[in-house]
Every structure is written in C-alpha cells, then in structure tokens.
Write an enzyme that holds these catalytic residues in place. Structure first.
Site, mmCIF file in Angstrom:
data_model
loop_
_atom_site.group_PDB
_atom_site.id
_atom_site.type_symbol
_atom_site.label_atom_id
_atom_site.label_comp_id
_atom_site.label_asym_id
_atom_site.label_seq_id
_atom_site.Cartn_x
_atom_site.Cartn_y
_atom_site.Cartn_z
ATOM 1 N N CYS A 43 0.835 -1.198 0.000
ATOM 2 C CA CYS A 43 0.000 0.000 0.000
ATOM 3 C C CYS A 43 0.874 1.255 0.000
ATOM 4 C CB CYS A 43 -0.958 0.061 1.168
ATOM 5 S SG CYS A 43 -2.172 -1.266 1.231
ATOM 6 N N ARG A 102 6.139 -1.149 -3.968
ATOM 7 C CA ARG A 102 5.706 -1.611 -2.648
ATOM 8 C C ARG A 102 4.692 -2.759 -2.760
ATOM 9 N NH1 ARG A 102 6.608 2.117 1.619
ATOM 10 N NH2 ARG A 102 4.728 1.416 2.678
ATOM 11 N N TRP A 138 -3.010 -2.769 -1.537
ATOM 12 C CA TRP A 138 -2.736 -4.208 -1.520
ATOM 13 C C TRP A 138 -3.838 -4.836 -0.681
ATOM 14 C CZ3 TRP A 138 -1.442 -8.145 1.969
ATOM 15 C CH2 TRP A 138 -0.821 -9.264 1.421
ATOM 16 N N ASN A 153 -3.235 3.310 5.290
ATOM 17 C CA ASN A 153 -2.389 2.127 5.335
ATOM 18 C C ASN A 153 -2.498 1.529 6.722
ATOM 19 O OD1 ASN A 153 -1.483 2.557 2.764
ATOM 20 N ND2 ASN A 153 0.641 2.966 3.322
ATOM 21 N N GLY A 154 -2.567 0.196 6.804
ATOM 22 C CA GLY A 154 -2.623 -0.462 8.102
ATOM 23 C C GLY A 154 -3.832 -1.369 8.202
ATOM 24 N N GLU A 163 16.886 -19.161 1.269
ATOM 25 C CA GLU A 163 16.812 -17.871 0.589
ATOM 26 C C GLU A 163 16.815 -18.055 -0.926
ATOM 27 O OE1 GLU A 163 16.930 -13.675 -0.236
ATOM 28 O OE2 GLU A 163 16.034 -14.985 1.266
ATOM 29 N N LYS A 171 13.892 -16.733 -3.425
ATOM 30 C CA LYS A 171 14.108 -15.846 -4.566
ATOM 31 C C LYS A 171 13.469 -16.408 -5.828
ATOM 32 C CE LYS A 171 15.952 -12.424 -2.940
ATOM 33 N NZ LYS A 171 15.019 -12.774 -1.873
ATOM 34 N N GLU A 199 9.633 -16.318 -5.668
ATOM 35 C CA GLU A 199 9.129 -14.939 -5.658
ATOM 36 C C GLU A 199 9.026 -14.354 -7.056
ATOM 37 O OE1 GLU A 199 10.478 -12.574 -1.628
ATOM 38 O OE2 GLU A 199 12.026 -13.020 -3.089
ATOM 39 N N HIS A 228 14.451 -38.354 4.455
ATOM 40 C CA HIS A 228 13.397 -38.537 5.450
ATOM 41 C C HIS A 228 12.053 -38.011 4.942
ATOM 42 C CE1 HIS A 228 16.148 -39.960 8.535
ATOM 43 N NE2 HIS A 228 16.969 -38.966 8.221
ATOM 44 N N LYS A 233 6.790 -4.977 -1.019
ATOM 45 C CA LYS A 233 8.142 -4.747 -0.496
ATOM 46 C C LYS A 233 8.130 -4.528 1.007
ATOM 47 C CE LYS A 233 12.585 -4.033 -0.885
ATOM 48 N NZ LYS A 233 13.471 -5.167 -1.191
#
Length: 596
Positions: A2, A26, A71, A97-98, A471, A475, A478, A494, A591
């Site tokens: 947002c 964002r 968003w 926002n929030g 990570e 990536k 994403e 396992h 973001k």
C-alpha cells in the site's frame, strides 16, 4: 505494501500519478485519487496498475489531492474497494495504510446510525468517523484525532475536506509517513521515493503526530516540538531511486552489492547518541542471541545464528517474527533479541519488538532505513547502509545483513577466535570478489535458462548453507513463480526424496568444506532417482558427473555463504527473465509488509 501520496500547491492530478508510479514497487492491486476541485471532491479509481487509472483521468487544474495504491486485505481487489474512501455526503475523503482490528464493531456502530458503507474494507470507516466529528464543529485536524482515538490497530492516514481546499491532514501511529517541502508545494507520502525529485527537505512523522499540509508549509498540531528532524533531499538521493541504465531495479541492486558491502564495512558502529550497538552490547551481559525477522530477514537471521554460535560460541537461534508473540515465549533478560527488517516498517517485526520492550528485554534493531520505526524503537541499532532497495526481492540488503551478523558475532567473540584475523583480511577484498562474481556470471545465466523449464525445484544445503538454500528457493519462487522448496541435505531421505524424479530439479550447494563428500553423496542419491541436478560449488573442486555445475570463488568459510547466495540471486533473476516475468513487481507480493 500500500502506498500513500498527497500534494498541496501544484497540479495535483499529475503529481499524484507521478508519486504513485514511484510507489508501485511496494506492491498493490488497485489505485485511486481524490481531488478537491471547485468545492467538490472528485474521485477516480481503478483495479489494476496505476497506468490503468491514468488512462481514465480527464484533465484537471486542482491543486490539492490524495492518492493510494492498495494491496488487498479486507475485500478482494476491485474498484469498489480501492482507496480513497468517502463519507456518505462526499465531504470527507481518506486514504489509509494499516489494519483496523475493531473495524467490524465500528461498522456495526455506523450501521446503527443508518450509515451504509459502500466497500468491504476496514479503511472506509475512517471517512465516516471523521465526517461525524467534523459535524460537531471541530476542525479537520481534531476530527481526525477523534476518529483515530476510536481505532484499535495500525494506521497511517491522510484526510481532506471538500470545504478546505489547500489542506491535507496527516497522522500515523507508527506506519511510515513522510512530509516534504519544495519550491512548488508540500507533499506527503509513505515512502521517500515519492518525494525525491520534487522536495528539497523532508521528515518522518512520529507515532501520534497530526499535521496539516497547506500551501504555506506544514502546520504542527501538537504542543510538543516534533521529534522528526528535517533532512535535506538532494540530487544524490534522488539518483538512488532511478534504474541507472539497468533493465530493472533488481539487476541494478544485484550489481550494487560490491559498493553496498564496502559501505557497510567502512563504518563499524553508530555513534552512541544514534544508538551505537557495540557499547550497548558491552554493557548488556549477553549470554544468548535470538534473531527475529520475516521472509528473507528470517533466513538471514538463521545465517546470523550460525555465525554467532560458530564464531562467538554463544547459543543462538532464529524464528519468524510473525509467530513469536503468539506462542507465549519464555523470555530471558540475558538474551539479545535481534529484530531484522529492511524497511524498518515490517509490522510483524515491529509488534514483536514492542512485545519484548514492554517486558524489559534488550532489543537490537538491524535495519536499512535509518529514520524508520524499528530504528527508533530499538534499544540500539545496526544500520545496513545498503542504500534504497526498490525491487521486491531482496538482494543487496540480504548480503549486508550477513555482514552485519558477522560483525555482531565477531564483537561477541571478544577477540577470542583465532579465525578473526583471517576473516578481517578476507573482508577487505570481499567487495572486489563480489564484483568479479557478478561480472563473470555467464555460466549462471546459461544454467538458469536451462532449468527455467522445470515447474518444481528443490534447494539443498547443509549446516550454514541451509539458510542460503532457503533464501535461494525464496528468490526463485518470488520472481519466477517456479515452485521451489528448500531442505537440509540430511533431511532429504526422510521424506522429500519421494518426489525426486525426472520432473523435479535440485539445486545442491556444495562448498569446499568438511561436508563436501557428504554433499556429493546427496547429489548421487538424487541422480540415482533420475533427478536433474544443478551443483553450485567452489573453485577447482572435482566435477560432478551428469550434473550441471556452477562455480563461485573460494574466499573464507564465513564469506562463502554470501557468495553462494549471490550466485542463487543471479540464477533466480535469469530464470525469471527467461520466463518473461516482471522481476521488480512479482504478483501478490509487497516490499514493505505493513499489515499483520
């Protein structure tokens, strides 16, 4: 996540669109603006991108307006749920926002008074609450204060009143909100990128502050002096928010890692008055360390725990900040709690930090943005100094997080580790080695193109390479939308081995260390089940028959993690580009995650 924009004193529609374009990174799914035009509020909204909104806009000479990129949290992406939201009589418009946790109760209270809400959002209630307060005769700034006093949750809010052309009221209870001044007006935004190029000075609003933006400047409505310092915003800062000739921000930020690493290594600590972390640790009696973060920050924290235990021989672990406070954790005053966030505005991380500080626990904030909520709210701070990171997928900030946690581990070791002199020597040449790796990455690009046809991948790491595998998988999923999962090498047999076959590729990290032969056995186990393998290894290690191999430089056992990770960044980047993905703005992601 947002974006908020507001402007007074210039052609508002044109300026809002420009500001909102700069906030696109964002993450968002709809956009809208409201203008005060000849005593009316004129609203334009669209589901989709800012460019979709832009196509619908007529000309306008209005000089006051607010905008928002949403968003979705409450209600699906749609024009009806897009901000700004209006009061029933279209006198008040707000962007928010929030998350309002008591929105359901507030909606019910409004319904009892006959007010019908037109969206599914929590944010719309603010427009009606502010309108109710304005109706009692209080100024807009007081109406905003009265409205947010009824709220349980997080917010950064802008409000306009159609009877007050030339005024925007802004407030926050901790979410990012910055005001800026320039030669052609006053602006407010949730991100510095939206102010760059137009404002010459800016400052952050502190929690609880209420200000009005007018053609004459920023009016404070609090008795106490504002805590936020006005800072210059020159051409050098503005250049940080441009692509600089690269195809996208992610490519730029991957290439910036050599300079970002050097910038961090050049400054070992913060001044005591700015939250210096070394002096804080020296007087804290630390006997344990816990890292808390979300997403890439959490994986970096796992790497940090590995560094602290290996170098300082102090017990350390990491867990997601999102879940920490929900499990009624046992707390320890001799434990250093390290809170990690690129933006310093990640709400789950902030709330975890507040939970700890309320209970008297020591909190170190590791953050990339100096003037952020996490930097302000921590007992001490460690700045990452990576520079602005615009692409949603973290690259240079993750590398600097690794360097930060090495610095933390080395300091906690108190010079007792025999490896420290060799590590320091390796650090002095690290930026150059990073540059060479990135400049000579054709083999990685070829491997990425070769493997981009797979729909599923495993990333396999052992010991300290396990966080790097996580990570790397993050990536790839994403930005390429390839399904990727990470496993510890020892865990493969396992359960996960059941899925290995010709349709699944595995990326196996094989550093030159004591576990090299064990990792070679892992590769052979995958190949025995006809699985395709990409081996990321180092230096002149022996070839892997039947596997595609990528080699990275050998530098130092602790720094090799960072070099391996950069190779995986490049792999994910080139795979995504081969598939035609928008690497800077992957779908459904944001973001800065400012909601729980």
């Amino acid at each position: 996540m947002c974006g908020i924009a507001g402007t007074v004193g210039t052609r508002a529609q044109t300026e809002l669109v420009r500001m909102m374009h700069s906030l696109e990174y964002r993450g968002y799914d709809s956009a809208g603006i409201c203008l005060i035009d000849n005593g009316r509020i004129v609203r334009h909204r669209a589901s989709g991108r800012v460019t979709d909104l832009e196509r619908t806009l007529p000309g306008s000479t209005a000089t006051t307006g607010i905008g928002h990129t949403r968003w979705a949290t409450h209600g699906p992406p749609s024009e009806r749920n897009a901000h700004p939201h209006l009061s029933s009589d279209h006198r008040i418009a707000v962007v928010h926002n929030g998350t309002l946790h008591n929105a359901t109760a507030l909606r019910a209270r409004l319904a009892e008074r006959g007010i019908v809400l037109s969206s599914d959002t929590d944010s719309e209630v603010l427009a009606h609450l502010i309108r109710t307060a304005v109706g009692t005769g209080v100024p807009l700034s007081e109406a905003v204060r009265d409205a947010v006093a009824l709220v349980d949750g997080s917010y950064a809010v802008l409000a306009i009143d159609r009877t007050l052309a030339g005024t925007i009221v802004a407030t926050t209870n901790g979410g990012s909100l910055l005001v800026g001044t320039g030669p052609d007006g006053v602006r407010v935004a949730s991100d510095l990128a939206a102010l760059s190029g137009r404002c010459d000075h800016y400052r952050s609003l502190r929690a609880g502050e209420i200000v009005s933006l007018t053609p004459h400047g920023v009016v404070e409505h609090d008795q106490r002096a504002p805590e936020g310092r006005w800072q210059p915003l020159g051409a050098d800062r503005t250049a940080e928010f441009t692509q600089g000739g690269f195809a996208d921000f992610m490519a730029k930020e991957i290439h910036e890692q050599r300079t970002a690493a050097q910038r961090f290594l050049d400054v070992t600590d913060e001044p005591a008055e700015s939250g210096g972390w070394q002096a804080y640790l020296d007087r804290s009696g630390i006997r344990r360390v816990k890292f808390l973060g979300c997403g890439s920050s959490y994986y970096a924290g796992q790497l940090g725990a590995h560094f602290v235990e290996s170098l300082a021989r102090i017990p350390a672990d990491a867990e997601p900040a999102t879940e920490f406070r929900y499990r009624d954790p046992l707390l320890d005053e001799s434990c250093l709690y390290v809170l990690i966030s690129q933006s310093g505005e990640t709400l789950d991380t902030l709330v975890a930090g507040r939970f700890l500080r309320e209970r008297g626990m020591p909190v170190l904030g590791v953050v990339n943005v100096a003037d952020s909520a996490l930097a302000r709210e921590s007992d001490a701070r460690m700045l990452l100094r990576a520079g602005p990171e615009i692409s949603v997928a973290s690259t240079k900030v993750f590398t600097n997080m690794g360097l930060a946690f090495l610095a933390l581990a080395a300091h906690l070791a108190q010079g007792d580790d025999a490896e420290l002199p060799q590590l320091q020597a390796a650090l002095s040449i690290l930026p150059g080695v990073i540059g060479d790796l990135i400049d000579n990455s054709d083999a990685i690009q070829r491997a990425a193109t070769e493997f981009s046809d797979f729909a599923h991948m495993y990333f396999i790491g052992r010991a300290g390479m396990w966080p790097i595998a996580r990570e790397g998988a993050q990536k790839l999923k994403e930005i390429s939308y390839i399904h990727a999962e990470a496993y510890q090498a020892s865990e493969l047999k396992h359960g996960p081995l059941a899925l290995v076959g010709p349709e699944l590729a595995s990326v196996v990290l094989v550093p030159r260390d004591d576990n090299e032969q064990r990792n070679r056995t892992t590769v052979e186990q995958i190949q025995a089940r006809r699985g395709r393998v990409l081996v990321v290894t180092q230096g002149d290690s022996a070839d892997f028959a039947g596997a595609t191999t990528v080699r990275v430089p050998v530098l130092h056992p602790y720094l090799d993690h960072l070099l391996m990770n950069i190779a995986l960044q490049l792999f994910a980047y080139h795979a995504a580009r081969a598939l035609g993905r928008d690497v800077d703005r992957p779908r459904n992601l944001a973001k800065s995650v400012t909601v729980e």
